[in-house]
Design an enzyme around this catalytic site. Sequence first.
Site, PDB file in Angstrom:
ATOM      1  N   ASP A  22      14.748   3.007   4.577  1.00 41.43           N
ATOM      2  CA  ASP A  22      13.865   2.245   3.687  1.00 41.43           C
ATOM      3  C   ASP A  22      14.635   1.585   2.546  1.00 41.43           C
ATOM      4  O   ASP A  22      14.448   0.396   2.267  1.00 41.43           O
ATOM      5  CB  ASP A  22      12.764   3.158   3.121  1.00 41.43           C
ATOM      6  CG  ASP A  22      11.744   3.561   4.181  1.00 41.43           C
ATOM      7  OD1 ASP A  22      12.035   3.363   5.379  1.00 41.43           O
ATOM      8  OD2 ASP A  22      10.666   4.069   3.820  1.00 41.43           O
ATOM      9  N   GLY A  44       7.190   1.795   3.225  1.00 41.86           N
ATOM     10  CA  GLY A  44       8.371   1.895   2.354  1.00 41.86           C
ATOM     11  C   GLY A  44       8.086   1.529   0.911  1.00 41.86           C
ATOM     12  O   GLY A  44       8.965   1.021   0.204  1.00 41.86           O
ATOM     13  N   PRO A  74       0.840  -1.209   0.000  1.00 43.11           N
ATOM     14  CA  PRO A  74       0.000   0.000   0.000  1.00 43.11           C
ATOM     15  C   PRO A  74       0.875   1.258   0.000  1.00 43.11           C
ATOM     16  O   PRO A  74       1.917   1.280   0.658  1.00 43.11           O
ATOM     17  CB  PRO A  74      -0.794  -0.095   1.310  1.00 43.11           C
ATOM     18  CG  PRO A  74      -0.555  -1.438   1.868  1.00 43.11           C
ATOM     19  CD  PRO A  74       0.639  -2.036   1.193  1.00 43.11           C
TER      20      PRO A  74
HETATM   21  O1  PMV Z   1       5.853   5.610   8.834  1.00 42.74           O
HETATM   22  P1  PMV Z   1       7.087   6.303   8.446  1.00 42.74           P
HETATM   23  O2  PMV Z   1       7.953   5.488   7.522  1.00 42.74           O
HETATM   24  O3  PMV Z   1       6.815   7.667   7.944  1.00 42.74           O
HETATM   25  O4  PMV Z   1       8.002   6.377   9.790  1.00 42.74           O
HETATM   26  C1  PMV Z   1       8.277   7.529  10.500  1.00 42.74           C
HETATM   27  C2  PMV Z   1       9.174   7.218  11.651  1.00 42.74           C
HETATM   28  C3  PMV Z   1       9.468   8.398  12.579  1.00 42.74           C
HETATM   29  O5  PMV Z   1      10.340   7.905  13.596  1.00 42.74           O
HETATM   30  C4  PMV Z   1       8.202   8.932  13.210  1.00 42.74           C
HETATM   31  C5  PMV Z   1      10.151   9.536  11.837  1.00 42.74           C
HETATM   32  C6  PMV Z   1      11.562   9.254  11.394  1.00 42.74           C
HETATM   33  O6  PMV Z   1      12.060  10.019  10.532  1.00 42.74           O
HETATM   34  O7  PMV Z   1      12.216   8.329  11.890  1.00 42.74           O
END
Ligand code: PMV
Length: 321
Positions: free
Chosen positions: A154, A109, A103
């Site tokens: 990612d 990612g 998704p």
């Molecule tokens: O769901 P995502 O991939 O946007 O993860 C964000 C993770 C955070 O710790 C909230 C922000 C970051 O840059 O690590």
Amino acid sequence: MKQITASAPAKIILFGEHSVVYGYPAIATAINLRAYVTASPASNEFRISSTQLPKIYNVPFSTSFSDNNVPPQVKPIVYAILVTQDYLDKHTPLSIHVDSKIPMGAGLGSSAAVNVATVAAVSNYYGVSLDKPTISKLAFEAEKIVHGTPSGIDNTISTFGGLIYYQKGKIEQINSTNEFSLVIGNTLISRQTKVLVAKVRALKEILPSVVVKIFSSIGDIVNLAKEEIVSGNIEKLGHLININHGLLESIGVSHRKLSELVHAALSAGALGAKLTGAGGGGCMFALVKKENLSTVATAIKQAGGVPIITSTTLDGVLIHG
Ligand code: PMV
């Protein structure tokens, strides 16, 4: 007709989101949900199609990185092609087809997986088998052009697979061959990572001593979880997942729907469940014994989420020929 397919996995953050922004460690894993990218010849342009896009996009072969006319939906793919072609100094029109079950915009990612698979498919199309560090680096370059300052997590996970422990930009592979069964629950509620990160920053300014202790507890959880991942103690991991979720709730980054899916999964027998990524919507995951996977998936569905049965995986980018 010559054509090459490559694939790369999605990721989830298992532990440590948000506190990681302040220098505490986090753990993320590749999951068995992949983006497949096929490269084949095209007559005189870049022809981009995807199972997740409603139409085929024809982008002029003369496109460059500074070109503002590339449709945003296909920008990451086009940039991944250009970065790879520049690196190999091979410039021909190409047709790229993406078949992805990941998704989009849910913190899994998706764009990194598509970038990694595109770099691998395009380079192999030209008969060059790039090593993984180079694939990851080129995918990261494409991601940077689109997203500004991604963390590099990612593309690293999607290229190498497995689990990683990361802190202050330092990325370390966790040496474990254990694979864990998971159910992901997608709330389908869109959220913006930067909004949630700002919310936590504001709370930290109001209550610094409280919030820092919570971050520090999450850091402890991450370090214990790393040991339990290696030993494969899923009961202990379940507890750590639940406590990490509670701490994220406490700093205001959950959402009623996420909490409902977490409770539904636990009531159906999951060992642990928590939100993953930025929160405020997006996805949660549950750690589940294999025999309970379908029961937990059904519970998540009944609670209004979209369940995806999956597992952690050691497989990163793969070439399928
Ligand atoms: O769901 P995502 O991939 O946007 O993860 C964000 C993770 C955070 O710790 C909230 C922000 C970051 O840059 O690590």
